[in-house]
Write a protein that holds these residues in place. Structure first.
Motif, PDB file in Angstrom:
ATOM      1  N   MET A   1       0.835  -1.201   0.000  1.00  0.00           N
ATOM      2  CA  MET A   1       0.000   0.000   0.000  1.00  0.00           C
ATOM      3  C   MET A   1       0.872   1.254   0.000  1.00  0.00           C
ATOM      4  O   MET A   1       1.916   1.275   0.647  1.00  0.00           O
ATOM      5  CB  MET A   1      -0.907   0.019   1.233  1.00  0.00           C
ATOM      6  N   PRO A   2       0.448   2.295  -0.709  1.00  0.00           N
ATOM      7  CA  PRO A   2       1.223   3.537  -0.699  1.00  0.00           C
ATOM      8  C   PRO A   2       1.157   4.183   0.680  1.00  0.00           C
ATOM      9  O   PRO A   2       0.160   4.026   1.402  1.00  0.00           O
ATOM     10  CB  PRO A   2       0.515   4.397  -1.752  1.00  0.00           C
ATOM     11  N   PRO A   3       2.207   4.904   1.078  1.00  0.00           N
ATOM     12  CA  PRO A   3       2.186   5.564   2.390  1.00  0.00           C
ATOM     13  C   PRO A   3       1.124   6.648   2.451  1.00  0.00           C
ATOM     14  O   PRO A   3       0.753   7.252   1.437  1.00  0.00           O
ATOM     15  CB  PRO A   3       3.589   6.159   2.498  1.00  0.00           C
ATOM     16  N   THR A   4       0.610   6.876   3.636  1.00  0.00           N
ATOM     17  CA  THR A   4      -0.415   7.895   3.845  1.00  0.00           C
ATOM     18  C   THR A   4       0.010   8.815   4.977  1.00  0.00           C
ATOM     19  O   THR A   4       0.691   8.399   5.915  1.00  0.00           O
ATOM     20  CB  THR A   4      -1.777   7.268   4.190  1.00  0.00           C
ATOM     21  N   ALA A   5      -0.393  10.068   4.874  1.00  0.00           N
ATOM     22  CA  ALA A   5      -0.189  11.002   5.980  1.00  0.00           C
ATOM     23  C   ALA A   5      -1.178  10.671   7.094  1.00  0.00           C
ATOM     24  O   ALA A   5      -2.235  10.079   6.859  1.00  0.00           O
ATOM     25  CB  ALA A   5      -0.382  12.434   5.495  1.00  0.00           C
ATOM     26  N   ARG A   6      -0.811  11.075   8.308  1.00  0.00           N
ATOM     27  CA  ARG A   6      -1.669  10.803   9.457  1.00  0.00           C
ATOM     28  C   ARG A   6      -1.672  12.001  10.388  1.00  0.00           C
ATOM     29  O   ARG A   6      -0.745  12.805  10.379  1.00  0.00           O
ATOM     30  CB  ARG A   6      -1.171   9.573  10.232  1.00  0.00           C
ATOM     31  N   VAL A   7      -2.728  12.107  11.194  1.00  0.00           N
ATOM     32  CA  VAL A   7      -2.755  13.127  12.241  1.00  0.00           C
ATOM     33  C   VAL A   7      -2.980  12.456  13.584  1.00  0.00           C
ATOM     34  O   VAL A   7      -3.778  11.524  13.713  1.00  0.00           O
ATOM     35  CB  VAL A   7      -3.834  14.209  12.006  1.00  0.00           C
ATOM     36  N   ARG A   8      -2.225  12.907  14.565  1.00  0.00           N
ATOM     37  CA  ARG A   8      -2.477  12.542  15.956  1.00  0.00           C
ATOM     38  C   ARG A   8      -3.326  13.643  16.551  1.00  0.00           C
ATOM     39  O   ARG A   8      -3.026  14.832  16.386  1.00  0.00           O
ATOM     40  CB  ARG A   8      -1.171  12.385  16.717  1.00  0.00           C
ATOM     41  N   GLU A   9      -4.381  13.268  17.252  1.00  0.00           N
ATOM     42  CA  GLU A   9      -5.366  14.248  17.720  1.00  0.00           C
ATOM     43  C   GLU A   9      -5.406  14.322  19.236  1.00  0.00           C
ATOM     44  O   GLU A   9      -5.367  13.303  19.919  1.00  0.00           O
ATOM     45  CB  GLU A   9      -6.743  13.881  17.183  1.00  0.00           C
TER      46      GLU A   9
END
Length: 234
Positions: A1-9
């Motif tokens: 799978m291609p890498p994805t950005a993420r957010v920590r909330e």
């Protein structure tokens, strides 16, 4: 799978505003960032303080983790990920105003996406701003730039030059010299954190503008763009 950005909330019950933190990186790298890297860890004190002080005001805090460590021109991966985060904000919290806080490469990315209509302010800390860095449409945006005078990784002279040009485009711009500190922002960590909190609260109108920031915004160039940062303030 291609890498994805993420957010920590850091969540709040009813979000009324959002701060997105953007960490630093490298000029060229397709390595994956992770939570153990110093560039990511350095943003955690800002996130925790903004959450502590802003939770009762409905201030939601996100820390973006990019797909790649690098800026990676001409793809500009960090910029693409910052725009992805803003799109996520519109989808999850439509109409909520946003303030961006970026360190080093993250400061550059934050300023590049400041033309997004949701963005009300940008705090660029020790930003990496090469000569000729384009100034975005900042007409409704407040901009804070801060740079240590012992900096060895990014050039304070170039952030000053950027601030001069940004004053013709932004609603308001100020810039602080943080005497005695360097790129890691550790020697005067409490002052950096307090400055960001005061800026965010001013932009979002959580009370009146702090007097030090109000004075810096009002001073003409170059004085308003070379303001010595004061000591710790509540």
């Amino acid at each position: 799978m291609p890498p994805t950005a993420r957010v920590r909330e850091w969540p709040v019950r009813t979000p009324r505003a959002l701060v997105v933190l953007l960490h630093g990186g490298r000029e060229h790298s397709h390595g994956r960032p992770h939570r153990g890297r110093l560039t990511y860890l350095r943003m955690l004190p800002f996130a925790k303080e903004l959450h502590r002080a802003g939770e009762r005001h409905g201030l939601l805090v996100w820390l973006l983790r990019y797909r790649f460590r690098g800026w990676n021109a001409p793809e500009l991966d960090a910029v693409a990920d910052a725009r992805w985060a803003l799109a996520q904000a519109r989808q999850r919290h439509p109409g909520v105003p946003v303030v961006l806080v970026g360190h080093s490469m993250g400061g550059r990315a934050a300023l590049r996406v400041a033309d997004d209509p949701a963005v009300r302010g940008v705090a660029a800390l020790a930003p990496w701003l090469p000569a000729g860095e384009p100034v975005a449409d900042l007409a409704s945006t407040s901009v804070l730039i801060a740079h240590g005078d012992r900096e060895r990784w990014t050039d304070p002279r170039l952030s000053f030059e950027y601030a001069v040009r940004a004053r013709d485009r932004a609603e308001r711009v100020c810039r602080f010299d943080v005497h005695g500190d360097n790129h890691a922002m550790l020697r005067r960590a409490a002052e950096w954190t307090a400055l960001v909190r005061r800026f965010v609260f001013g932009v979002l109108r959580i009370g009146p503008w702090d007097s030090e920031l109000a004075r810096a915004f009002a001073l003409p160039a170059p004085d308003g763009l070379r303001v010595p940062l004061a000591g710790v303030r509540a």
